[in-house]
Enzyme design. Structure first.
Site, short mmCIF file in Angstrom:
data_model
loop_
_atom_site.label_atom_id
_atom_site.label_comp_id
_atom_site.label_asym_id
_atom_site.label_seq_id
_atom_site.Cartn_x
_atom_site.Cartn_y
_atom_site.Cartn_z
N LYS A 93 -3.61 7.69 -3.52
CA LYS A 93 -2.62 8.18 -2.67
C LYS A 93 -1.52 8.73 -3.75
O LYS A 93 -0.94 8.00 -4.43
CB LYS A 93 -1.82 7.05 -2.11
CG LYS A 93 -2.86 6.47 -0.78
CD LYS A 93 -3.28 7.41 0.31
CE LYS A 93 -3.54 6.86 1.26
NZ LYS A 93 -3.96 7.93 2.55
N ASP A 98 -7.18 16.13 7.30
CA ASP A 98 -6.78 14.76 8.00
C ASP A 98 -5.85 14.99 9.11
O ASP A 98 -6.35 15.10 10.14
CB ASP A 98 -6.70 13.65 6.84
CG ASP A 98 -6.37 11.94 7.72
OD1 ASP A 98 -6.72 12.29 8.71
OD2 ASP A 98 -5.97 11.20 6.89
N LYS A 142 -11.11 10.01 12.42
CA LYS A 142 -10.46 8.80 13.00
C LYS A 142 -10.21 8.68 14.42
O LYS A 142 -9.75 9.42 15.14
CB LYS A 142 -9.04 8.94 12.12
CG LYS A 142 -9.07 8.84 10.82
CD LYS A 142 -7.62 8.84 10.27
CE LYS A 142 -7.55 8.81 8.86
NZ LYS A 142 -6.27 8.90 8.19
N GLU A 155 -7.72 15.45 -0.14
CA GLU A 155 -7.49 15.28 1.37
C GLU A 155 -5.89 15.59 1.43
O GLU A 155 -4.92 15.19 1.10
CB GLU A 155 -7.55 13.76 1.63
CG GLU A 155 -7.38 13.36 3.11
CD GLU A 155 -7.78 11.91 3.38
OE1 GLU A 155 -8.44 11.30 2.82
OE2 GLU A 155 -7.34 11.30 4.16
N LYS A 173 -10.16 6.38 -3.72
CA LYS A 173 -9.18 7.44 -3.09
C LYS A 173 -7.99 7.01 -3.60
O LYS A 173 -7.44 5.88 -3.64
CB LYS A 173 -9.20 7.18 -1.63
CG LYS A 173 -8.28 8.02 -0.81
CD LYS A 173 -8.51 8.28 0.55
CE LYS A 173 -7.49 8.25 1.48
NZ LYS A 173 -7.91 8.51 2.82
N HIS A 218 0.97 -1.12 -0.02
CA HIS A 218 0.05 0.07 0.16
C HIS A 218 0.94 1.20 0.05
O HIS A 218 1.52 1.47 0.96
CB HIS A 218 -0.98 0.05 1.25
CG HIS A 218 -2.06 0.91 1.17
ND1 HIS A 218 -3.04 0.64 0.32
CD2 HIS A 218 -2.56 1.77 1.92
CE1 HIS A 218 -4.05 1.65 0.58
NE2 HIS A 218 -3.80 2.37 1.52
N GLU A 235 -14.24 5.12 4.77
CA GLU A 235 -13.19 4.37 4.02
C GLU A 235 -12.82 3.17 5.20
O GLU A 235 -11.68 2.91 5.15
CB GLU A 235 -12.20 5.10 3.80
CG GLU A 235 -11.35 6.02 4.94
CD GLU A 235 -10.23 6.68 4.45
OE1 GLU A 235 -10.03 7.07 3.37
OE2 GLU A 235 -9.20 6.84 5.46
N ASP A 254 -5.52 11.72 -1.98
CA ASP A 254 -5.00 12.07 -0.50
C ASP A 254 -3.53 12.24 -0.69
O ASP A 254 -2.79 11.27 -0.86
CB ASP A 254 -5.32 10.79 0.30
CG ASP A 254 -4.69 11.07 1.83
OD1 ASP A 254 -4.17 12.33 1.86
OD2 ASP A 254 -5.07 10.05 2.87
C1 MUC Z 1 -4.93 8.55 5.53
O1 MUC Z 1 -4.15 9.31 5.56
O2 MUC Z 1 -6.06 8.44 5.27
C2 MUC Z 1 -6.25 5.60 5.10
C3 MUC Z 1 -6.70 4.96 3.98
C4 MUC Z 1 -5.55 4.79 3.34
O3 MUC Z 1 -5.52 4.25 2.23
O4 MUC Z 1 -4.55 5.42 3.77
C5 MUC Z 1 -5.07 5.92 5.10
C6 MUC Z 1 -4.38 7.16 5.71
MG MG Z 2 -5.39 10.90 4.94
#
Ligand code: MUC
Ligand code: MG
Length: 394
Positions: free
Chosen positions: A170, A252, A276, A225, A168, A23, A330, A199
């Site tokens: 990254k 976040d 969270k 995000e 989402k 991931h 999520e 994000d």
């Molecule tokens: C985050 O920063 O959101 C949450 C889901 C994901 O894929 O990474 C995390 C961390």
């Molecule tokens: Mg995040």
């Protein structure tokens, strides 16, 4: 007089569970999660479970599985043993006096306490958190393999299975131009079938964000995000004002404490809070942050730290009690892990996570799996202290 049930014993351990694929985030790639699992016993014999997971050890924020375990064993559990377990707010205040910060560690203990209390009363945890307002929530999936074809295959499969239609991505590890190309290809491949979030996990400075976010929005992204560093509220605010009619900006890492929430609300520096349980320091404080959001006309999103089904169910309980101005959740952590620690996972039906009922957190822990993934049992790191009985596992 309501019955008093004392906190009799608290046990914490680190598990190591592999992910189904690497991931990739702006600060690195993870291939394993190491949640801290807490079990707490009350004097009436009831017990509850809690979890705190971090992402990439202490990469996402200051706490790591090892620091969480240490804070619980050395400071939080000794403070709570023998105190009245029916007063969760007081337990939080006591933990605050013995240990500053350490929100993740506190959240795992508070979660276990609320599970034990709800089981004592024979009610689902959501009843202790204000009552349920949602039966289910739209469930996002994160595309983070780092490879466009693999991301698209994952997304198409999940659309076919009717599991996810919010994706989402990254970004922030590569050059912004490369991220833009990646996001644009995925957006074209999913056009009309899904909504897209990016994000950035704090990776961009304000100028990079001002230059590249409009182009991400042109590509089809609707939720953005944490594009800038957690301290950079000025840039977050500028982006919120500039892009507000085209996409939503979500905080976040910037929004952890109720005081963080107040500042963002006062400055109208974002449109959405990613909530969270771990970073807010528990279920009750997640509600406190959510209430500030609601009062300030800020929306909420049910975030994850990639917990097992235990932490995900606890998050689902508190999210189920929140208002209507949401962007889904999520809580897909269980699906990213090769295995789990519960006997049955929360079902996903028609793109929505079904929120659990049943006493406590509404899930049952599988003791055999808890043992199997225990880091101490795997012999990697024998730091498993069992407070209350004062036994030391080596
Ligand atoms: C985050 O920063 O959101 C949450 C889901 C994901 O894929 O990474 C995390 C961390
Ligand atoms: Mg995040």
């Amino acid at each position: 007089m309501p019955a008093t049930h004392f906190i009799e014993r608290i046990q914490a351990r680190i598990l190591d569970i592999a992910t189904i694929r690497p991931h990739k985030l702006s600060f690195g790639a993870i291939s394993q999660q190491s949640p801290v699992i807490v079990q707490l016993w009350l004097s009436n014999g009831a017990s509850g479970f809690g979890e705190a997971a971090t992402i990439g050890g202490p990469s996402w924020n200051e706490e790591s599985p090892e620091s969480i375990l240490h804070a619980i064993n050395e400071h939080l559990a000794p403070a709570l043993l023998g105190t009245d377990g029916t007063r969760a707010g007081q337990a939080l205040a006591l933990m605050d006096t013995r240990c500053r910060g350490n929100a993740f560690a506190k959240s795992a203990v508070e979660m276990a306490l609320i599970d034990a209390l709800a089981r004592t009363l024979g009610v689902p945890a959501w009843q202790l958190l204000g009552g349920k307002r949602h039966e289910s929530l739209p469930l996002a999936w994160t595309l983070a393999s780092g490879d466009v074809q693999r991301d698209l295959e994952e997304a198409h499969l999940r659309l076919e299975q009717k599991r996810h239609r919010i994706f989402k991505m990254k970004i922030g590890a590569r050059a912004p131009e490369a991220d833009l190309a990646h996001v644009s290809q995925i957006a074209r491949g999913l056009e009309g079938h899904a909504t897209l979030t990016v994000d950035v996990n704090q990776a961009w400075d304000g100028n990079t964000a001002r230059r590249f976010l409009p182009r991400m929005i042109d590509a089809g992204v609707t939720l953005i995000e944490q594009p800038v560093a957690k301290w950079n509220v000025e840039a977050l605010k500028t982006l919120t004002t500039a892009l507000g009619d085209r996409a939503s900006i979500m905080a976040d890492e910037t929004v952890c404490t109720p005081q963080d929430a107040m500042r963002l609300a006062r400055e109208q520096a974002c449109h959405v809070f990613s909530l969270k349980v771990a970073k807010h320091g528990g279920l009750l404080r997640t509600r406190a942050v959510a209430e500030i959001a609601e009062a300030a006309d800020i929306g909420w999103y049910g975030g994850t730290m990639l917990e097992t089904s235990l932490g995900s169910a606890a998050s689902a309980h508190v999210f189920s009690t929140l208002g209507t101005q949401h962007h889904g959740c999520e809580l897909f952590g269980p699906q990213l892990l090769v295995d789990d620690i519960v006997t049955e996972r929360m079902p996903i039906v028609d793109f929505e996570l079904q929120l659990p009922d049943g006493p406590g957190l509404g899930i049952e822990i599988d003791p055999e799996r808890l043992e199997r993934f225990d880091r101490a049992r795997q012999g990697l790191n024998a730091t498993h202290v069992d407070l209350g009985r004062r036994t030391l596992t080596v």
